[in-house]
Design a protein around this motif. Structure first.
Motif, PDB file in Angstrom:
ATOM      1  N   UNK A   1      39.748   2.649 -14.933  1.00 15.31           N
ATOM      2  CA  UNK A   1      39.037   3.237 -13.264  1.00 15.31           C
ATOM      3  C   UNK A   1      37.686   4.196 -14.189  1.00 15.31           C
ATOM      4  N   UNK A   2      37.244   5.019 -14.250  1.00 13.89           N
ATOM      5  CA  UNK A   2      36.394   5.861 -14.822  1.00 13.89           C
ATOM      6  C   UNK A   2      37.355   7.015 -14.793  1.00 13.89           C
ATOM      7  N   UNK A   3      36.861   7.948 -15.707  1.00 17.10           N
ATOM      8  CA  UNK A   3      38.172   8.984 -15.710  1.00 17.10           C
ATOM      9  C   UNK A   3      36.119  10.242 -16.208  1.00 17.10           C
ATOM     10  N   UNK A   4      37.122  10.979 -16.268  1.00 17.85           N
ATOM     11  CA  UNK A   4      35.750  11.904 -15.813  1.00 17.85           C
ATOM     12  C   UNK A   4      36.019  13.821 -16.661  1.00 17.85           C
ATOM     13  N   UNK A   5      36.347  14.169 -17.707  1.00 18.61           N
ATOM     14  CA  UNK A   5      36.357  14.718 -18.710  1.00 18.61           C
ATOM     15  C   UNK A   5      35.141  16.279 -18.245  1.00 18.61           C
TER      16      UNK A   5
ATOM     17  N   UNK B   1      33.724   4.837  -0.320  1.00 23.21           N
ATOM     18  CA  UNK B   1      33.684   4.000  -0.434  1.00 23.21           C
ATOM     19  C   UNK B   1      32.682   3.040  -1.611  1.00 23.21           C
ATOM     20  N   UNK B   2      33.192   3.608  -3.779  1.00 25.51           N
ATOM     21  CA  UNK B   2      32.326   3.522  -4.829  1.00 25.51           C
ATOM     22  C   UNK B   2      32.694   2.201  -5.027  1.00 25.51           C
ATOM     23  N   UNK B   3      30.996   2.363  -5.458  1.00 28.09           N
ATOM     24  CA  UNK B   3      30.798   0.375  -6.658  1.00 28.09           C
ATOM     25  C   UNK B   3      29.969   1.333  -7.567  1.00 28.09           C
ATOM     26  N   UNK B   4      30.678   0.932  -8.918  1.00 26.34           N
ATOM     27  CA  UNK B   4      29.071   0.833  -9.906  1.00 26.34           C
ATOM     28  C   UNK B   4      29.463  -0.291 -10.168  1.00 26.34           C
ATOM     29  N   UNK B   5      27.782  -0.630 -10.635  1.00 26.06           N
ATOM     30  CA  UNK B   5      27.165  -2.201 -10.457  1.00 26.06           C
ATOM     31  C   UNK B   5      26.679  -1.562 -12.152  1.00 26.06           C
ATOM     32  N   UNK B   6      27.875  -2.345 -13.333  1.00 26.72           N
ATOM     33  CA  UNK B   6      27.666  -1.760 -15.207  1.00 26.72           C
ATOM     34  C   UNK B   6      27.578  -3.356 -15.424  1.00 26.72           C
ATOM     35  N   UNK B   7      27.617  -3.267 -16.993  1.00 24.89           N
ATOM     36  CA  UNK B   7      27.803  -4.477 -17.525  1.00 24.89           C
ATOM     37  C   UNK B   7      28.544  -4.187 -18.723  1.00 24.89           C
ATOM     38  N   UNK B   8      29.307  -5.085 -19.588  1.00 20.86           N
ATOM     39  CA  UNK B   8      29.847  -4.741 -20.965  1.00 20.86           C
ATOM     40  C   UNK B   8      31.334  -3.902 -20.591  1.00 20.86           C
ATOM     41  N   UNK B   9      31.477  -3.474 -22.267  1.00 15.21           N
ATOM     42  CA  UNK B   9      32.555  -2.303 -22.217  1.00 15.21           C
ATOM     43  C   UNK B   9      32.844  -1.841 -21.118  1.00 15.21           C
ATOM     44  N   UNK B  10      31.822  -1.093 -20.227  1.00 16.18           N
ATOM     45  CA  UNK B  10      31.714  -0.021 -19.431  1.00 16.18           C
ATOM     46  C   UNK B  10      32.818  -0.513 -18.295  1.00 16.18           C
ATOM     47  N   UNK B  11      32.094  -1.967 -17.824  1.00  8.84           N
ATOM     48  CA  UNK B  11      32.653  -3.215 -16.594  1.00  8.84           C
ATOM     49  C   UNK B  11      33.857  -3.156 -17.078  1.00  8.84           C
TER      50      UNK B  11
ATOM     51  N   UNK C   1      35.908   0.437  -7.712  1.00 11.35           N
ATOM     52  CA  UNK C   1      35.208  -1.391  -7.537  1.00 11.35           C
ATOM     53  C   UNK C   1      33.936  -0.885  -8.839  1.00 11.35           C
ATOM     54  N   UNK C   2      33.892  -2.303  -9.805  1.00 13.71           N
ATOM     55  CA  UNK C   2      33.317  -2.024 -10.867  1.00 13.71           C
ATOM     56  C   UNK C   2      32.823  -3.370 -10.614  1.00 13.71           C
ATOM     57  N   UNK C   3      31.810  -3.662 -10.737  1.00 12.62           N
ATOM     58  CA  UNK C   3      31.138  -5.317 -10.806  1.00 12.62           C
ATOM     59  C   UNK C   3      29.472  -5.648 -11.175  1.00 12.62           C
ATOM     60  N   UNK C   4      29.628  -6.701 -11.869  1.00 11.01           N
ATOM     61  CA  UNK C   4      27.964  -6.793 -12.467  1.00 11.01           C
ATOM     62  C   UNK C   4      27.350  -7.486 -11.446  1.00 11.01           C
ATOM     63  N   UNK C   5      27.822  -8.023 -10.175  1.00 12.26           N
ATOM     64  CA  UNK C   5      26.828  -9.089  -9.578  1.00 12.26           C
ATOM     65  C   UNK C   5      26.520  -8.166  -8.849  1.00 12.26           C
ATOM     66  N   UNK C   6      25.263  -8.164  -7.978  1.00 13.27           N
ATOM     67  CA  UNK C   6      24.798  -7.074  -7.039  1.00 13.27           C
ATOM     68  C   UNK C   6      25.071  -7.888  -5.547  1.00 13.27           C
ATOM     69  N   UNK C   7      25.333  -8.854  -5.809  1.00 14.91           N
ATOM     70  CA  UNK C   7      25.540 -10.045  -3.999  1.00 14.91           C
ATOM     71  C   UNK C   7      27.414  -9.467  -3.915  1.00 14.91           C
TER      72      UNK C   7
END
Length: 336
Positions: free
Chosen positions: A42-46, A25-35, A59-65
């Protein structure tokens, strides 16, 4: 396992995709263009062989809360970027949360549970105000050494170059239930994640090359094989590594490979640009304090002269400041 990765760059993105595809169950804490990219696609891996994997279930969010308390928090930022997120990390951390640090160089927690006369000492170069030690609970930290190479080639897209090894270790050298559980989680995702009884020794083994080849490459705009095959820079690298080895030995660290073998290993990598050279070319702040300045500091603490390391540190620090002051980048271009 409920996992948050702070940062979805080259390493954070690589680790996150593999863990998510393994069912975590994975969440990225990220901002801007990546978010925006991760939320949309989704997140792509080559992979090296060109195969593509997309983790659309992250999941992706810029909110830690919003992310909330996690079982595992992975700090996948560079060392000099940690200070900016230190105040927020606590929102992800409960009493049983483990924190895996994936920074290169000497970590802020180095002397925690170290023992001896330096026990508990603050590493000023990487944590000058004590913010990291004060805000990121050191007792919940698991050390990690990052060996893979990858690159963020577009928002939400990471290309894996080589490697899959992430050694882990408790700071006191114990083999705890939590570090075993994390190692199993990483192994299930396809990584090699041995649990070590001396994670600091592994940190030094990687740092031995990084503190040497990174600054030389950034200053000369040369690749690993160039540095190793040019007699003057090969000798400079050997002198820097000898100084570092003396410091490490005084701190109780023994290297499992010889200096010549470590240089030969770098040479075999070939025409590879180090991360510090890539930062200079992109106009980004480098990891010079964690990779080089911290070793200068440990040299002072152990009464070890480091003239060659000192020189490289001074030059890259000035280069960093010049790049920042001019808001520029330094890159070799073909002459007209």
């Amino acid at each position: 396992m409920k996992i948050a990765i702070i940062g979805a760059g080259a390493i954070g993105g690589y680790v996150g995709v593999k863990l998510a595809l393994a069912g975590e169950d994975l969440t990225f804490i990220v901002r801007g263009a990546n978010l925006r990219a991760i939320r949309s696609n989704g997140m792509k891996l080559i992979m090296q062989d060109g195969t593509e994997h997309v983790a659309s279930n992250v999941k992706a969010t810029d909110s830690y809360s919003e992310a909330g308390v996690q079982d595992l928090v992975i700090l996948a930022l560079k060392a000099h970027q940690l200070d900016a997120v230190a105040d927020e990390v606590g929102k992800l951390v409960g009493p049983d949360t483990a924190i895996v640090t994936m920074q290169n160089g000497i970590p802020y927690w180095y002397f925690h549970k170290h023992g001896g006369e330096l026990e508990g000492r603050q590493v000023q170069t990487v944590d000058p105000t004590g913010t990291l030690a004060g805000k990121i609970p050191v007792d919940q930290v698991i050390g990690c050494v990052v060996y893979p190479a990858s690159e963020l080639i577009a928002p939400g897209v990471v290309r894996h170059i080589e490697g899959d090894r992430f050694p882990l270790g408790e700071l006191d050298g114990s083999v705890s239930e939590r570090v075993t559980r994390i190692a199993d989680c990483f192994t299930n995702a396809g990584f090699k994640a041995p649990v070590l009884d001396n994670i600091r020794s592994e940190i030094w083994l990687k740092l031995w090359g990084n503190l040497t080849f990174n600054p030389i490459s950034a200053l000369t705009h040369s690749t690993l094989v160039d540095i190793c095959q040019f007699p003057l820079t090969r000798a400079l690298a050997a002198n820097m590594m000898t100084e570092a080895q003396t410091i490490a030995n005084k701190l109780g660290i023994e290297f499992r490979v010889t200096l010549d073998k470590r240089i030969a290993g770098a040479e075999k990598v070939g025409k590879h640009k180090t991360s510090m050279l890539q930062d200079v070319e992109a106009g980004r702040e480098s990891e010079v304090d964690a990779l080089v300045g911290s070793v200068v500091e440990l040299g002072r603490l152990t009464d070890t002269p480091t003239p060659h390391i000192d020189t490289a540190y001074a030059l890259v620090k000035l280069l960093d400041r010049t790049v920042a002051d001019e808001a520029g980048q330094v890159r070799l271009q073909k002459a007209a």
